[in-house]
Design a protein around this motif. Structure first.
Motif, PDB file in Angstrom:
ATOM      1  N   ALA A   1       0.826  -1.186  -0.163  1.00 41.37           N
ATOM      2  CA  ALA A   1      -0.012  -0.169  -0.158  1.00 41.37           C
ATOM      3  C   ALA A   1       0.882   1.383   0.164  1.00 41.37           C
ATOM      4  N   SER A   2       2.091   1.111   0.241  1.00 44.52           N
ATOM      5  CA  SER A   2       2.822   2.069   0.646  1.00 44.52           C
ATOM      6  C   SER A   2       3.688   2.839  -0.562  1.00 44.52           C
ATOM      7  N   GLY A   3       3.498   1.996  -1.857  1.00 42.51           N
ATOM      8  CA  GLY A   3       4.180   2.317  -3.020  1.00 42.51           C
ATOM      9  C   GLY A   3       5.621   1.816  -3.216  1.00 42.51           C
ATOM     10  N   ALA A   4       6.120   1.315  -2.049  1.00 40.70           N
ATOM     11  CA  ALA A   4       7.405   0.808  -1.860  1.00 40.70           C
ATOM     12  C   ALA A   4       7.873  -0.090  -3.096  1.00 40.70           C
ATOM     13  N   ASP A   5       9.252   0.151  -3.627  1.00 40.05           N
ATOM     14  CA  ASP A   5       9.444  -0.716  -4.852  1.00 40.05           C
ATOM     15  C   ASP A   5       9.887  -2.095  -4.631  1.00 40.05           C
ATOM     16  N   ILE A   6      10.080  -2.998  -5.465  1.00 37.73           N
ATOM     17  CA  ILE A   6      10.243  -4.560  -5.070  1.00 37.73           C
ATOM     18  C   ILE A   6      11.738  -4.538  -4.312  1.00 37.73           C
ATOM     19  N   VAL A   7      12.649  -3.781  -4.614  1.00 34.56           N
ATOM     20  CA  VAL A   7      14.176  -3.899  -3.889  1.00 34.56           C
ATOM     21  C   VAL A   7      13.499  -3.360  -2.359  1.00 34.56           C
ATOM     22  N   GLU A   8      12.980  -2.477  -2.112  1.00 30.99           N
ATOM     23  CA  GLU A   8      12.768  -1.949  -0.601  1.00 30.99           C
ATOM     24  C   GLU A   8      11.929  -3.191  -0.270  1.00 30.99           C
ATOM     25  N   MET A   9      10.815  -3.587  -0.776  1.00 33.15           N
ATOM     26  CA  MET A   9      10.116  -4.475  -0.215  1.00 33.15           C
ATOM     27  C   MET A   9      10.948  -5.851   0.324  1.00 33.15           C
TER      28      MET A   9
ATOM     29  N   LEU B   1      16.238  -0.885   8.007  1.00 33.53           N
ATOM     30  CA  LEU B   1      15.733   0.222   9.015  1.00 33.53           C
ATOM     31  C   LEU B   1      15.313   1.341   8.119  1.00 33.53           C
ATOM     32  N   ALA B   2      16.146   1.743   7.206  1.00 34.09           N
ATOM     33  CA  ALA B   2      15.805   2.972   6.577  1.00 34.09           C
ATOM     34  C   ALA B   2      14.378   3.032   5.431  1.00 34.09           C
ATOM     35  N   VAL B   3      14.059   1.838   5.186  1.00 35.08           N
ATOM     36  CA  VAL B   3      12.856   1.330   4.711  1.00 35.08           C
ATOM     37  C   VAL B   3      11.803   1.748   5.442  1.00 35.08           C
ATOM     38  N   VAL B   4      11.950   1.213   6.633  1.00 34.49           N
ATOM     39  CA  VAL B   4      10.744   1.305   7.729  1.00 34.49           C
ATOM     40  C   VAL B   4      10.481   2.514   8.147  1.00 34.49           C
ATOM     41  N   GLU B   5      11.738   3.470   8.090  1.00 31.51           N
ATOM     42  CA  GLU B   5      11.301   4.975   8.429  1.00 31.51           C
ATOM     43  C   GLU B   5      10.744   5.818   7.301  1.00 31.51           C
ATOM     44  N   LYS B   6      11.233   5.246   6.190  1.00 24.32           N
ATOM     45  CA  LYS B   6      10.706   6.216   4.910  1.00 24.32           C
ATOM     46  C   LYS B   6       9.289   6.022   4.832  1.00 24.32           C
ATOM     47  N   TYR B   7       8.750   4.686   5.079  1.00 23.69           N
ATOM     48  CA  TYR B   7       7.466   4.640   4.498  1.00 23.69           C
ATOM     49  C   TYR B   7       6.404   4.229   5.967  1.00 23.69           C
ATOM     50  N   HIS B   8       7.196   4.504   7.257  1.00 19.96           N
ATOM     51  CA  HIS B   8       6.586   4.783   8.504  1.00 19.96           C
ATOM     52  C   HIS B   8       5.821   3.260   8.628  1.00 19.96           C
ATOM     53  N   LEU B   9       6.649   2.327   8.662  1.00 19.10           N
ATOM     54  CA  LEU B   9       5.994   0.943   8.741  1.00 19.10           C
ATOM     55  C   LEU B   9       5.697   0.519  10.305  1.00 19.10           C
ATOM     56  N   ARG B  10       4.711  -0.311  10.615  1.00 18.40           N
ATOM     57  CA  ARG B  10       4.414  -0.546  12.019  1.00 18.40           C
ATOM     58  C   ARG B  10       5.032  -1.890  12.079  1.00 18.40           C
ATOM     59  N   LEU B  11       5.851  -2.290  12.997  1.00 15.40           N
ATOM     60  CA  LEU B  11       6.578  -3.500  13.092  1.00 15.40           C
ATOM     61  C   LEU B  11       6.594  -3.621  14.595  1.00 15.40           C
ATOM     62  N   SER B  12       6.506  -5.003  14.980  1.00 12.72           N
ATOM     63  CA  SER B  12       6.561  -5.324  16.348  1.00 12.72           C
ATOM     64  C   SER B  12       7.925  -5.474  16.928  1.00 12.72           C
ATOM     65  N   PRO B  13       8.228  -5.236  18.251  1.00 15.08           N
ATOM     66  CA  PRO B  13       9.740  -5.414  18.598  1.00 15.08           C
ATOM     67  C   PRO B  13      10.312  -6.707  18.182  1.00 15.08           C
ATOM     68  N   GLN B  14       9.837  -7.660  18.016  1.00  8.53           N
ATOM     69  CA  GLN B  14      10.124  -8.745  17.485  1.00  8.53           C
ATOM     70  C   GLN B  14      10.647  -8.698  15.934  1.00  8.53           C
ATOM     71  N   ALA B  15       9.923  -8.197  15.072  1.00  6.50           N
ATOM     72  CA  ALA B  15      10.258  -7.812  13.827  1.00  6.50           C
ATOM     73  C   ALA B  15      11.541  -6.834  13.743  1.00  6.50           C
ATOM     74  N   LEU B  16      11.337  -5.833  14.510  1.00  4.09           N
ATOM     75  CA  LEU B  16      12.516  -4.937  14.352  1.00  4.09           C
ATOM     76  C   LEU B  16      13.729  -5.467  14.965  1.00  4.09           C
ATOM     77  N   ALA B  17      13.790  -6.411  15.651  1.00  7.33           N
ATOM     78  CA  ALA B  17      15.128  -6.905  16.387  1.00  7.33           C
ATOM     79  C   ALA B  17      15.516  -7.732  15.118  1.00  7.33           C
ATOM     80  N   LEU B  18      14.636  -8.499  14.185  1.00 10.93           N
ATOM     81  CA  LEU B  18      15.207  -9.355  13.122  1.00 10.93           C
ATOM     82  C   LEU B  18      15.852  -8.487  12.141  1.00 10.93           C
ATOM     83  N   LEU B  19      15.364  -7.253  11.846  1.00 14.40           N
ATOM     84  CA  LEU B  19      15.831  -6.300  10.939  1.00 14.40           C
ATOM     85  C   LEU B  19      17.149  -5.986  11.432  1.00 14.40           C
ATOM     86  N   GLY B  20      17.701  -6.105  12.621  1.00 10.77           N
ATOM     87  CA  GLY B  20      19.178  -6.030  13.109  1.00 10.77           C
ATOM     88  C   GLY B  20      19.996  -7.145  12.836  1.00 10.77           C
TER      89      GLY B  20
END
Length: 408
Positions: free
Chosen positions: A145-153, A209-228
């Protein structure tokens, strides 16, 4: 049916025929040899057709799994279990089919080979989530829904997965992985096609993490930890061949246009913008070149995106085509059409859309309006009213989209 629409259908058919995976798989498997077991795993919109061609060439495989989109399995394949699953959002069938594939590759030896056949759509279809499936579906929906491109997704999705970002190849070790890929991403970045299950990941945690910030994604603490958590950056058990891409699709469209007497001009094979902007641009090209006395075909391949602002029905190719309609209004002998090579466009049964100089007037007579329709993302119903839906059914391939403007 008008002559222009017949031309459009002929160009579409010829273009898709040229990028079907059968011959590409046969070429890639010439000289293939496994000293031990051969396990086949195929994922993506073209998975069934690729797997069937591979088994035809090899004669048999020891076992195998195909996971593809609903209504894309065309029959049984000897030695292979076929699954249909959710796309573009993964579902329980995606998860169970992937788990079955992981079971097949556990305990393999160094002399064994996993034949991994990958095509577009694999990001949703081939998935072992490291977070609850419901949250993965929600995050996928947010990205779409955000319009993110396939690489960002895919930068996000591979970090939330037990098979993406090279992790499937790790699960196959010490067995060799021979991967045949149909590319549906501009520039053919192996680590992004279906989120790279058998390819080292070039993206970083910081980029995710930059993609999360760019599109203001809502992620759980567990998901955010996996991004690290960093993904594999090197794999020594994988050999990959890319067979088929949007460039070949554009070249095939150009040949088909030339056969109909049009001078083909490939504008780009790396189109990446909002669908309605691409449609408006192609419509502007038509207005510039109409009436010059030369028959020309302007071709653009790639993958546009749709920013959801309404609750209608459609897909990026339908929206691209409809957005061109105002520029074409009243101009005879010209059309714009856009089609997904896999035969599906968004959550619809259409492959794309067609418009010409009469489309906007026909929509107005029916009480419609192009601007309102685009704002509601409802291109499907508008094109159905005007006779502009392109219906091909599942094609068995997936190498992005092609849009064509024909100008008399």
């Amino acid at each position: 049916m008008s002559a222009l629409r017949e031309y459009a259908d002929q160009i579409i058919a010829a273009s898709i025929q040229a990028v079907l995976p059968d011959e590409a798989v046969r070429r890639a498997l010439s000289g293939f040899h496994s000293g031990g077991k051969t396990i086949l795993v195929a994922a993506g919109k073209a998975a069934w057709q690729m797997a069937r061609a591979a088994v035809d060439v090899l004669g048999h495989v020891d076992s195998g799994v195909v996971v593809t989109k609903y209504d894309h399995v065309k029959g049984p394949i000897p030695g292979v279990t076929c699954y249909e699953a959710g796309h573009p959002v993964p579902d329980e069938n995606s998860f169970s089919a992937t788990e079955r594939a992981l079971e097949l590759v556990r305990g393999l030896r160094a002399e064994d080979t996993v034949l991994f056949l990958l095509s577009g759509g694999g990001s949703a279809l081939f998935e072992k989530p490291l977070i609850p499936g419901e949250e993965l579906q929600d995050i996928t929906g947010q990205l779409l829904a955000s319009g993110a491109d396939i690489v960002e997704m895919n930068t996000i999705r591979k970090r939330l997965s037990g098979v993406k970002g090279g992790r499937f190849a790790q699960a196959c070790a010490p067995a060799k992985v021979f991967s045949i890929v149909l590319s549906d991403i501009l520039g053919d970045p192996l680590d992004m096609i279906a989120s790279g299950p058998a390819c080292p990941d070039s993206a970083t945690c910081a980029q995710a993490l930059a993609v999360v910030e760019k599109y203001h994604l809502r992620l759980s603490p567990q998901a955010l930890a996996l991004l690290g958590r960093e993904t594999p950056k090197a794999l020594d058990n994988v050999e990959t061949q890319i067979n088929g891409s949007v460039r070949e699709l554009c070249e095939a469209a150009a040949r088909a246009c030339a056969a109909l007497g049009y001078e083909p001009i490939v504008l780009t094979d790396q189109l990446c913008c909002q669908a309605r902007e691409a449609g408006s641009f192609l419509g502007s090209i038509v207005r510039t070149h109409a009436g010059t006395g030369r028959k020309r075909a302007f071709i653009a391949g790639g993958e546009t995106v749709v920013r959801l602002t309404g609750k209608g029905l459609g897909g990026r190719n339908q929206e691209l085509a409809l957005a061109a309609a105002p520029a074409l209004a009243g101009i005879p002998g010209c059309c714009v059409f856009s089609v997904g090579s896999d035969g599906t466009d968004g959550p619809t049964d259409a492959a794309g859309g067609y418009v010409d100089g009469e489309t906007e007037a026909a929509l107005v007579r029916a009480g419609g309006n192009v601007s309102w329709t685009l704002a509601d993302n409802d291109a499907y119903h508008a094109l159905r009213i005007t006779g502009g839906l392109i219906m091909t059914g599942a094609t068995g391939t997936n190498v992005n989209d092609v849009a064509v403007a024909l100008v008399e």
